[in-house]
Design a protein around this motif. Structure first.
Motif, PDB file in Angstrom:
ATOM      1  N   GLY A  80       0.792  -1.227   0.000  1.00  0.00           N
ATOM      2  CA  GLY A  80       0.000   0.000   0.000  1.00  0.00           C
ATOM      3  C   GLY A  80       0.825   1.278   0.000  1.00  0.00           C
ATOM      4  N   VAL A  81       2.093   1.182  -0.350  1.00  0.00           N
ATOM      5  CA  VAL A  81       2.961   2.364  -0.412  1.00  0.00           C
ATOM      6  C   VAL A  81       2.765   3.019  -1.770  1.00  0.00           C
ATOM      7  CG1 VAL A  81       5.341   3.202  -0.339  1.00  0.00           C
ATOM      8  CG2 VAL A  81       4.631   1.315   1.138  1.00  0.00           C
ATOM      9  N   ALA A  82       2.451   4.309  -1.759  1.00  0.00           N
ATOM     10  CA  ALA A  82       2.236   5.055  -2.992  1.00  0.00           C
ATOM     11  C   ALA A  82       3.578   5.510  -3.554  1.00  0.00           C
ATOM     12  CB  ALA A  82       1.332   6.255  -2.740  1.00  0.00           C
ATOM     13  N   VAL A  83       4.143   4.682  -4.428  1.00  0.00           N
ATOM     14  CA  VAL A  83       5.422   4.998  -5.055  1.00  0.00           C
ATOM     15  C   VAL A  83       5.348   4.527  -6.503  1.00  0.00           C
ATOM     16  CG1 VAL A  83       6.525   2.842  -4.352  1.00  0.00           C
ATOM     17  CG2 VAL A  83       7.934   4.836  -4.791  1.00  0.00           C
ATOM     18  N   SER A  84       5.926   5.323  -7.396  1.00  0.00           N
ATOM     19  CA  SER A  84       5.878   4.955  -8.810  1.00  0.00           C
ATOM     20  C   SER A  84       7.093   4.102  -9.168  1.00  0.00           C
ATOM     21  CB  SER A  84       5.858   6.208  -9.687  1.00  0.00           C
ATOM     22  OG  SER A  84       7.112   6.855  -9.647  1.00  0.00           O
ATOM     23  N   GLU A  85       6.980   3.422 -10.282  1.00  0.00           N
ATOM     24  CA  GLU A  85       8.095   2.624 -10.766  1.00  0.00           C
ATOM     25  C   GLU A  85       9.297   3.519 -11.072  1.00  0.00           C
ATOM     26  OE1 GLU A  85       9.029  -0.221 -14.563  1.00  0.00           O
ATOM     27  OE2 GLU A  85       7.033  -0.382 -13.662  1.00  0.00           O
ATOM     28  N   GLY A  86       9.024   4.709 -11.562  1.00  0.00           N
ATOM     29  CA  GLY A  86      10.086   5.671 -11.842  1.00  0.00           C
ATOM     30  C   GLY A  86      10.829   6.096 -10.585  1.00  0.00           C
ATOM     31  N   GLU A  87      10.105   6.244  -9.493  1.00  0.00           N
ATOM     32  CA  GLU A  87      10.747   6.615  -8.229  1.00  0.00           C
ATOM     33  C   GLU A  87      11.667   5.494  -7.735  1.00  0.00           C
ATOM     34  OE1 GLU A  87       7.711   9.554  -5.898  1.00  0.00           O
ATOM     35  OE2 GLU A  87       6.978   7.513  -6.304  1.00  0.00           O
ATOM     36  N   VAL A  88      11.219   4.269  -7.881  1.00  0.00           N
ATOM     37  CA  VAL A  88      12.042   3.129  -7.478  1.00  0.00           C
ATOM     38  C   VAL A  88      13.280   3.065  -8.371  1.00  0.00           C
ATOM     39  CG1 VAL A  88      12.150   0.616  -7.220  1.00  0.00           C
ATOM     40  CG2 VAL A  88      10.077   1.843  -6.564  1.00  0.00           C
ATOM     41  N   ARG A  89      13.096   3.278  -9.658  1.00  0.00           N
ATOM     42  CA  ARG A  89      14.222   3.252 -10.603  1.00  0.00           C
ATOM     43  C   ARG A  89      15.227   4.359 -10.263  1.00  0.00           C
ATOM     44  NH1 ARG A  89      14.691   0.427 -15.198  1.00  0.00           N
ATOM     45  NH2 ARG A  89      12.486  -0.081 -15.332  1.00  0.00           N
ATOM     46  N   MET A  90      14.736   5.544  -9.919  1.00  0.00           N
ATOM     47  CA  MET A  90      15.625   6.657  -9.541  1.00  0.00           C
ATOM     48  C   MET A  90      16.383   6.338  -8.258  1.00  0.00           C
ATOM     49  SD  MET A  90      13.440  10.090 -10.642  1.00  0.00           S
ATOM     50  CE  MET A  90      13.839  10.833  -9.123  1.00  0.00           C
ATOM     51  N   LYS A  91      15.705   5.719  -7.293  1.00  0.00           N
ATOM     52  CA  LYS A  91      16.362   5.330  -6.044  1.00  0.00           C
ATOM     53  C   LYS A  91      17.443   4.285  -6.324  1.00  0.00           C
ATOM     54  CE  LYS A  91      16.662   5.822  -1.623  1.00  0.00           C
ATOM     55  NZ  LYS A  91      17.041   7.105  -1.034  1.00  0.00           N
ATOM     56  N   MET A  92      17.166   3.370  -7.243  1.00  0.00           N
ATOM     57  CA  MET A  92      18.160   2.366  -7.608  1.00  0.00           C
ATOM     58  C   MET A  92      19.408   3.028  -8.187  1.00  0.00           C
ATOM     59  SD  MET A  92      15.792  -0.638  -9.286  1.00  0.00           S
ATOM     60  CE  MET A  92      17.154  -1.719  -9.698  1.00  0.00           C
ATOM     61  N   ALA A  93      19.212   4.014  -9.063  1.00  0.00           N
ATOM     62  CA  ALA A  93      20.357   4.714  -9.666  1.00  0.00           C
ATOM     63  C   ALA A  93      21.142   5.482  -8.603  1.00  0.00           C
ATOM     64  CB  ALA A  93      19.866   5.661 -10.755  1.00  0.00           C
ATOM     65  N   GLU A  94      20.428   6.133  -7.707  1.00  0.00           N
ATOM     66  CA  GLU A  94      21.078   6.882  -6.623  1.00  0.00           C
ATOM     67  C   GLU A  94      21.902   5.961  -5.728  1.00  0.00           C
ATOM     68  OE1 GLU A  94      19.576   8.846  -2.460  1.00  0.00           O
ATOM     69  OE2 GLU A  94      18.278   9.097  -4.208  1.00  0.00           O
ATOM     70  N   LEU A  95      21.315   4.838  -5.348  1.00  0.00           N
ATOM     71  CA  LEU A  95      22.004   3.896  -4.464  1.00  0.00           C
ATOM     72  C   LEU A  95      23.176   3.209  -5.161  1.00  0.00           C
ATOM     73  CD1 LEU A  95      18.932   2.376  -2.610  1.00  0.00           C
ATOM     74  CD2 LEU A  95      20.621   3.985  -1.694  1.00  0.00           C
ATOM     75  N   LEU A  96      23.071   2.983  -6.470  1.00  0.00           N
ATOM     76  CA  LEU A  96      24.186   2.390  -7.205  1.00  0.00           C
ATOM     77  C   LEU A  96      25.365   3.353  -7.240  1.00  0.00           C
ATOM     78  CD1 LEU A  96      25.305   0.009  -8.799  1.00  0.00           C
ATOM     79  CD2 LEU A  96      24.297   1.014 -10.861  1.00  0.00           C
ATOM     80  N   ALA A  97      25.080   4.627  -7.447  1.00  0.00           N
ATOM     81  CA  ALA A  97      26.155   5.628  -7.438  1.00  0.00           C
ATOM     82  C   ALA A  97      26.823   5.675  -6.065  1.00  0.00           C
ATOM     83  CB  ALA A  97      25.598   6.996  -7.812  1.00  0.00           C
ATOM     84  N   GLN A  98      26.031   5.611  -5.012  1.00  0.00           N
ATOM     85  CA  GLN A  98      26.595   5.611  -3.658  1.00  0.00           C
ATOM     86  C   GLN A  98      27.427   4.356  -3.406  1.00  0.00           C
ATOM     87  OE1 GLN A  98      23.319   6.080  -0.942  1.00  0.00           O
ATOM     88  NE2 GLN A  98      22.886   8.174  -1.602  1.00  0.00           N
ATOM     89  N   ALA A  99      26.964   3.209  -3.893  1.00  0.00           N
ATOM     90  CA  ALA A  99      27.691   1.956  -3.697  1.00  0.00           C
ATOM     91  C   ALA A  99      29.022   1.996  -4.451  1.00  0.00           C
ATOM     92  CB  ALA A  99      26.848   0.774  -4.188  1.00  0.00           C
ATOM     93  N   ARG A 100      29.007   2.510  -5.666  1.00  0.00           N
ATOM     94  CA  ARG A 100      30.255   2.625  -6.436  1.00  0.00           C
ATOM     95  C   ARG A 100      31.248   3.540  -5.735  1.00  0.00           C
ATOM     96  NH1 ARG A 100      27.227   3.360 -12.171  1.00  0.00           N
ATOM     97  NH2 ARG A 100      27.083   1.153 -12.745  1.00  0.00           N
ATOM     98  N   GLU A 101      30.756   4.658  -5.250  1.00  0.00           N
ATOM     99  CA  GLU A 101      31.613   5.609  -4.531  1.00  0.00           C
ATOM    100  C   GLU A 101      32.184   4.968  -3.272  1.00  0.00           C
ATOM    101  OE1 GLU A 101      33.774   8.957  -3.966  1.00  0.00           O
ATOM    102  OE2 GLU A 101      32.537   8.495  -5.711  1.00  0.00           O
ATOM    103  N   GLY A 102      31.362   4.240  -2.538  1.00  0.00           N
ATOM    104  CA  GLY A 102      31.826   3.558  -1.334  1.00  0.00           C
ATOM    105  C   GLY A 102      32.927   2.556  -1.637  1.00  0.00           C
ATOM    106  N   LEU A 103      32.797   1.843  -2.727  1.00  0.00           N
ATOM    107  CA  LEU A 103      33.829   0.885  -3.121  1.00  0.00           C
ATOM    108  C   LEU A 103      35.119   1.590  -3.522  1.00  0.00           C
ATOM    109  CD1 LEU A 103      31.747  -1.738  -5.101  1.00  0.00           C
ATOM    110  CD2 LEU A 103      33.013  -2.121  -2.987  1.00  0.00           C
ATOM    111  N   ARG A 104      34.989   2.714  -4.241  1.00  0.00           N
ATOM    112  CA  ARG A 104      36.178   3.475  -4.613  1.00  0.00           C
ATOM    113  C   ARG A 104      36.916   4.003  -3.399  1.00  0.00           C
ATOM    114  NH1 ARG A 104      33.377   4.957  -9.334  1.00  0.00           N
ATOM    115  NH2 ARG A 104      32.259   6.638  -8.336  1.00  0.00           N
ATOM    116  N   GLU A 105      36.153   4.394  -2.376  1.00  0.00           N
ATOM    117  CA  GLU A 105      36.752   4.925  -1.161  1.00  0.00           C
ATOM    118  C   GLU A 105      37.216   3.826  -0.207  1.00  0.00           C
ATOM    119  OE1 GLU A 105      33.783   7.497   0.462  1.00  0.00           O
ATOM    120  OE2 GLU A 105      34.062   9.018  -1.093  1.00  0.00           O
ATOM    121  N   GLY A 106      36.930   2.588  -0.559  1.00  0.00           N
ATOM    122  CA  GLY A 106      37.357   1.466   0.273  1.00  0.00           C
ATOM    123  C   GLY A 106      36.487   1.210   1.467  1.00  0.00           C
ATOM    124  N   LYS A 107      35.253   1.644   1.414  1.00  0.00           N
ATOM    125  CA  LYS A 107      34.315   1.439   2.528  1.00  0.00           C
ATOM    126  C   LYS A 107      33.610   0.126   2.388  1.00  0.00           C
ATOM    127  CE  LYS A 107      33.415   6.305   3.312  1.00  0.00           C
ATOM    128  NZ  LYS A 107      32.441   7.344   3.284  1.00  0.00           N
TER     129      LYS A 107
END
Length: 107
Positions: A80-107
């Motif tokens: 029952g969460v009102a969220v669009s597929e586009g919002e989920v896709r945008m969150k995925m892109a945001e989190l992937l960028a954060q994960a890549r950055e974390g790996l580059r920084e050695g976290k």
């Protein structure tokens, strides 16, 4: 010919390392996405890690990330969460960028 062979081996090693890093970034993204979605669905703390692990596992169903998107979006919609597929896709892109950055920084 050894210079050429050395360069070829170097490129192969770099490619393998890049693929490994991308796999790790995707897994980190999926775990973070699962934690984000669990928070939106109001899951208890005990179930957040379990749900995040289920999201990570869903990535192995088919090639690409559509299986992860579909799982999270359908679960959110079912809760029952009102969220669009586009919002989920945008969150995925945001989190992937954060994960890549974390790996580059050695976290």
């Amino acid at each position: 010919m050894t210079t050429f062979d050395d360069r070829e081996r170097g490129f192969e090693k770099r490619f393998a390392l890049d693929q490994e890093q991308e796999f790790k970034a995707g897994a980190r993204r999926n775990r973070a996405l699962g934690e984000w979605a669990a928070g939106l669905m109001g899951l208890t703390e005990a179930h957040v890690a379990e749900y995040a692990q289920a999201v990570v596992k869903s990535d192995f169903e088919q090639p690409g990330e559509d299986d992860v998107l579909r799982k999270v979006f359908e679960d959110l919609k079912g809760a029952g969460v009102a969220v669009s597929e586009g919002e989920v896709r945008m969150k995925m892109a945001e989190l992937l960028a954060q994960a890549r950055e974390g790996l580059r920084e050695g976290k």
